[in-house]
Design a protein around this motif. Sequence first.
Motif, PDB file in Angstrom:
ATOM      1  N   TYR A 345       1.168  -1.085   0.243  1.00 54.43           N
ATOM      2  CA  TYR A 345      -0.506   0.108   0.050  1.00 54.43           C
ATOM      3  C   TYR A 345       0.996   0.619  -0.306  1.00 54.43           C
ATOM      4  CZ  TYR A 345      -2.812   3.889   1.661  1.00 54.43           C
ATOM      5  OH  TYR A 345      -3.826   4.457   2.256  1.00 54.43           O
ATOM      6  N   ALA A 346       0.550   1.977  -1.344  1.00 54.66           N
ATOM      7  CA  ALA A 346       1.517   3.196  -1.128  1.00 54.66           C
ATOM      8  C   ALA A 346       0.178   4.639  -0.370  1.00 54.66           C
ATOM      9  CB  ALA A 346       2.138   3.796  -2.516  1.00 54.66           C
ATOM     10  N   THR A 347       0.928   5.249   0.666  1.00 53.32           N
ATOM     11  CA  THR A 347      -0.455   5.861   1.364  1.00 53.32           C
ATOM     12  C   THR A 347       0.038   7.016   0.161  1.00 53.32           C
ATOM     13  OG1 THR A 347      -0.549   7.251   3.325  1.00 53.32           O
ATOM     14  CG2 THR A 347       1.953   6.908   2.347  1.00 53.32           C
ATOM     15  N   GLY A 354       5.075   7.755   3.994  1.00 51.16           N
ATOM     16  CA  GLY A 354       5.472   6.694   3.153  1.00 51.16           C
ATOM     17  C   GLY A 354       7.417   6.882   3.433  1.00 51.16           C
ATOM     18  N   LEU A 355       7.155   7.806   3.745  1.00 55.58           N
ATOM     19  CA  LEU A 355       8.983   7.870   3.895  1.00 55.58           C
ATOM     20  C   LEU A 355       9.737   8.212   5.433  1.00 55.58           C
ATOM     21  CD1 LEU A 355       9.060  10.563   0.909  1.00 55.58           C
ATOM     22  CD2 LEU A 355      10.019   7.793   0.686  1.00 55.58           C
ATOM     23  N   LEU A 419       7.835   4.332  -4.053  1.00 57.15           N
ATOM     24  CA  LEU A 419       7.131   3.385  -5.079  1.00 57.15           C
ATOM     25  C   LEU A 419       8.335   2.573  -5.175  1.00 57.15           C
ATOM     26  CD1 LEU A 419       5.544   5.344  -8.005  1.00 57.15           C
ATOM     27  CD2 LEU A 419       5.106   3.484  -6.371  1.00 57.15           C
ATOM     28  N   SER A 420       9.489   2.664  -5.266  1.00 56.08           N
ATOM     29  CA  SER A 420      10.429   1.556  -4.988  1.00 56.08           C
ATOM     30  C   SER A 420      11.036   1.212  -4.087  1.00 56.08           C
ATOM     31  CB  SER A 420      11.640   2.707  -4.922  1.00 56.08           C
ATOM     32  OG  SER A 420      11.783   3.631  -6.327  1.00 56.08           O
ATOM     33  N   ASP A 433      -2.886   4.742  -3.380  1.00 53.15           N
ATOM     34  CA  ASP A 433      -3.207   6.155  -2.995  1.00 53.15           C
ATOM     35  C   ASP A 433      -2.845   7.420  -3.485  1.00 53.15           C
ATOM     36  OD1 ASP A 433      -5.787   6.934  -1.955  1.00 53.15           O
ATOM     37  OD2 ASP A 433      -4.923   6.323   0.153  1.00 53.15           O
ATOM     38  N   GLU A 434      -4.148   8.261  -4.335  1.00 51.52           N
ATOM     39  CA  GLU A 434      -3.537   9.443  -4.654  1.00 51.52           C
ATOM     40  C   GLU A 434      -1.655   9.255  -5.182  1.00 51.52           C
ATOM     41  OE1 GLU A 434      -5.878  11.376  -5.673  1.00 51.52           O
ATOM     42  OE2 GLU A 434      -7.744  10.991  -3.749  1.00 51.52           O
TER      43      GLU A 434
END
Length: 509
Positions: A345-347, A354-355, A419-420, A433-434
């Motif tokens: 899941y990429a927030t 995310g980071l 994404l990576s 997500d967005e």
Amino acid sequence: MSEIILEMRNISKNFPGVKALDDVSFAVRRGEIHALVGENGAGKSTLMKILSGVYPHGEYEGDIVYEGKVKAFRGITDSEREGIIIIHQELALVPLLSIAENIFLGKECAKHGIIDWQETNRRTHELLDRVGLSERPETKVMHLGLGKQQLVEIAKALSREVRLLILDEPTSSLNEKDSDALLELLREFRARGISSILISHKLNEVSKVADTITVLRDGRAVSTLDCSAGPVPEDRVIRDMVGRSLTDRYPPREPRIGDTVFEVKNWTVLHPIDQDRKVVDNVSFHLRRGEVLGIAGLMGAGRTELAMSLFGRSYGRYAGGEAFIDNKKVDLSTVPAAINAGVAYATEDRKSYGLVLDQTIRRNVPLANLEGISNSGVIDRHREGEVAEEYRRRINIKTPTIEQAAVNLSGGNQQKVVLSKWLFSDPDILILDEPTRGIDVGAKFEIYTIIRDLAASGKSIIVISSEMPELLGTTDRLYVMNKGRFVGELPTSEATQEKIMSVIIKAGG
């Protein structure tokens, strides 16, 4: 409207290994809306941070001329004293404080050291009226939607007697209705003689309100476009932004869709605080191998809540439902369990969730798959560097070195790091997500290309987006969500924005 209120002359700014701004000059007239556009990393936010004093005098070359005088701002307090107010993309509000407390935080209405709440609330009422917000001053900010929070930020700016308002991606998190209301407010400010600098990647919004557009590319000002005779064509702006024409906003693709790989049945999630309220209500859907599935809906429809609850029950209280991968029931009860099942899941909030912003690209990329860079539980630093460098090149993260901290990257490049991180975990199902929120058209195209290539390789992808053209341009099939439920399903080839909105309205949206 010819009087110049601001000139930035020959501004240059260096970061380690990067020339962020190179001899940039531009001017803003009194009472105009001046749009500042460019790709991520073009230097827009850096330029505004110099203007507002975030990067103080002495840390850059060139001059700021404001109201005819050269200024040397040492911090935000100096620029605010002159009526220059910046509203960042990430709102600077305290959720647990009231609207009134947020507006006057640090500049309290006090007598003899005691806050005068009657005067505070009176002035707050006046400010909220000016921005068209009908909430009570005592309302806590945490109970407001993003659109209303944005208006509170602007009311806060007005309380400081703003003369030049800087808005950095003010509509990136807003729905269309709230975005239109904010743009109308900028027009009202223009009529009152307040100047605005609007940083935005939404070129359709820029064309609605801008009097002048300055385009930055690779740290340089490449053009200034006068909109007084009418909106400048988007293709012209894009050509200046990216140095080439983008004849197609979305990469061509030939879907190769297989059998169902992921199926969710009767998924129900309760609100984390108000457990009488269902934020996801008996949702069922399926996703096929190699398919890009879109989820459309208005803000608050429950899309993010659904995604986060599927990814290890990261949001709300699970109240029922089952998930199957390749026809086998899977455990998604924790984040590690979801990752082990092949779900990623990429927030939508890459900065908060995310980071690790103060860590390097080297450290961020492998985070979701530390086993992939470990020997007997010990991190192999050489392998860590190899992986980060591989994805830097593969995903085209624009930075000279993997030792660059994530916080210093542009929004588009931060998104590529996120994404990576998930691609290195090698998921079968990737929820985005967005995925292009707050990034420019050039970087968007690169993200869309990554999505296309992942689907072509057999990965299954769910895309949640508030931008309907994005969903129509990247997906194979769409579900429409409203008030926690799926209320419609249609092939993207048959979908239009009007059809999607019609489904929402019929469902009571």
